[in-house]
Write an enzyme that holds these catalytic residues in place. Structure first.
Site, PDB file in Angstrom:
ATOM      1  N   THR A  49       0.861  -0.931  -0.108  1.00 13.82           N
ATOM      2  CA  THR A  49       0.032   0.049  -0.130  1.00 13.82           C
ATOM      3  C   THR A  49       0.844   1.184   0.125  1.00 13.82           C
ATOM      4  OG1 THR A  49      -0.151   0.400   2.361  1.00 13.82           O
ATOM      5  CG2 THR A  49      -1.504  -1.198   1.637  1.00 13.82           C
ATOM      6  N   CYS A  50       0.405   2.392   0.111  1.00 13.17           N
ATOM      7  CA  CYS A  50       1.123   3.794   0.051  1.00 13.17           C
ATOM      8  C   CYS A  50       2.014   3.944   1.319  1.00 13.17           C
ATOM      9  CB  CYS A  50      -0.018   4.798  -0.009  1.00 13.17           C
ATOM     10  SG  CYS A  50      -1.059   5.038   1.342  1.00 13.17           S
ATOM     11  N   ASN A  51       2.030   3.228   2.380  1.00 18.73           N
ATOM     12  CA  ASN A  51       2.834   3.217   3.664  1.00 18.73           C
ATOM     13  C   ASN A  51       3.220   1.976   4.025  1.00 18.73           C
ATOM     14  OD1 ASN A  51       0.243   2.270   5.341  1.00 18.73           O
ATOM     15  ND2 ASN A  51      -0.390   4.373   5.460  1.00 18.73           N
ATOM     16  N   GLY A 191      -5.999   9.187 -11.565  1.00 17.42           N
ATOM     17  CA  GLY A 191      -6.140   7.823 -11.122  1.00 17.42           C
ATOM     18  C   GLY A 191      -7.573   7.477 -10.870  1.00 17.42           C
ATOM     19  N   ALA A 192      -7.741   6.278 -10.793  1.00 15.25           N
ATOM     20  CA  ALA A 192      -9.111   5.793 -10.616  1.00 15.25           C
ATOM     21  C   ALA A 192      -9.493   4.471  -9.530  1.00 15.25           C
ATOM     22  CB  ALA A 192      -9.993   5.694 -12.049  1.00 15.25           C
ATOM     23  N   GLY A 193      -8.245   4.341  -9.020  1.00 20.03           N
ATOM     24  CA  GLY A 193      -8.227   3.159  -7.955  1.00 20.03           C
ATOM     25  C   GLY A 193      -8.865   3.692  -6.612  1.00 20.03           C
TER      26      GLY A 193
END
Length: 316
Positions: A49-51, A191-193
């Site tokens: 994930t982003c972190n 983006g579209a997630g």
């Protein structure tokens, strides 16, 4: 058989290390394949994930499995064994179960209480099931963690503990561009997630004047925009979309830059120098770090947003 979680997160690794550890879908599949090719990993689930980048595994032996998983991670990330040795965190058996539950509840997130991790865990499980890499042990663990996480969010007030990264970014961006009201602000989401959908939804709920979505897959951009009463543009028109937006939020999941320094500089020329804010929620980052040096431009990345949330938590 034992459960093992091995990985890095915002709690133990700096952002630049997390960026080098980020895995796209193909890399996640490769890490799993490398790990399962050994003799000591029976089931695996890869979460990126982003972190955080973490591997959940059912293993037959602790030390050999750790070596296998380390080798799998170094084979598809920009990290070497020294990087992993310095930042890697291990959770074993009961500790692995506790970590999974804490993760699903939002207790281990950069923004404590955020619920997006539930969707990310669910997607990681679906990937593992589709490739037949997860079996009874990991399926049971993650499914139970998801149930616990849902109960925590529905039966407690954890969602109010901390604002999301998106909300923190918008709260800093509005005054940075001199907006007297969100109703005066045009927002572009790149983006579209799931994270982009969260960003778009948060912006609309804040009351922004307009929402535009752009994505490499036009149908996904159109679907997200229509659900929120916004509009979408083709990826070929990204430069025009950037120039029209007061706030640009990006989270594409790509491995390269989505928005370059030159594109932001051109947008500023087109705008006549009117202030802009860029919120980068991606890992690796989507928006060139150098845009922060342009006059009239504010860039907020994960490091800055995490700092804002930690500062708020310290004053609660």
């Amino acid at each position: 058989m034992s459960l093992l979680v091995l990985g890095l997160s915002h709690r133990n690794a700096p952002l630049e290390v997390l960026e080098r550890a980020a895995l796209d879908p193909a890399a996640r599949a490769d890490v799993a394949a490398v790990a399962l090719a050994g003799d000591h990993v029976r089931e695996i689930l890869v979460l990126s994930t982003c972190n955080r980048t973490e591997v959940f595994a059912e293993v037959t032996a602790f030390h050999p499995a750790v070596d296998t998983l380390r080798d799998a991670l170094t084979s598809r990330t920009a990290l070497n064994r020294d990087d992993l040795r310095e930042h890697l965190v291990l959770h074993y058996d009961e500790g692995a179960v506790e970590h999974a539950f804490s993760l699903a509840a939002g207790l281990d997130s950069m923004a404590v209480g955020e619920a997006q991790i539930l969707g990310q865990l669910r997607s990681a499980l679906a990937e593992g099931q589709e490739r037949e890499e997860t079996g009874p042990s990991l399926n049971a663990l993650v499914q139970q963690a998801l149930r616990v996480g849902k109960r925590v969010h529905s039966e407690t007030e954890i969602d109010t503990v901390s604002r999301s990264l998106v909300q923190a970014g918008l709260d800093r961006a509005f005054p940075a561009i001199g907006a007297s009201s969100p109703a005066d602000v045009d927002v572009l989401v790149v983006g579209a997630g799931s994270m982009s959908a969260l960003a778009a939804t948060t912006a609309v709920r804040a009351g922004v004047r307009s929402l535009t979505v752009v994505n490499r897959t036009a149908a996904r951009a159109s679907d997200l925009a229509q659900r929120l009463g916004g509009s979408s543009i083709d990826i070929a028109d990204l430069a025009d979309g950037i120039a029209r937006a007061d706030i640009v939020i990006s989270c594409t999941g790509s491995t390269g830059l989505a928005i370059s320094l030159a594109e932001v500089a051109d947008a500023q020329v087109s705008r006549g120098g009117r202030l802009q804010a860029y919120i980068d929620l991606a890992l690796p980052h989507d928006i060139a770090h150098e845009v922060a040096g342009l006059t009239g431009v504010v860039r907020l990345g994960l490091a800055e947003l995490g700092g804002l949330l930690r500062s708020e938590a310290a004053h609660v």
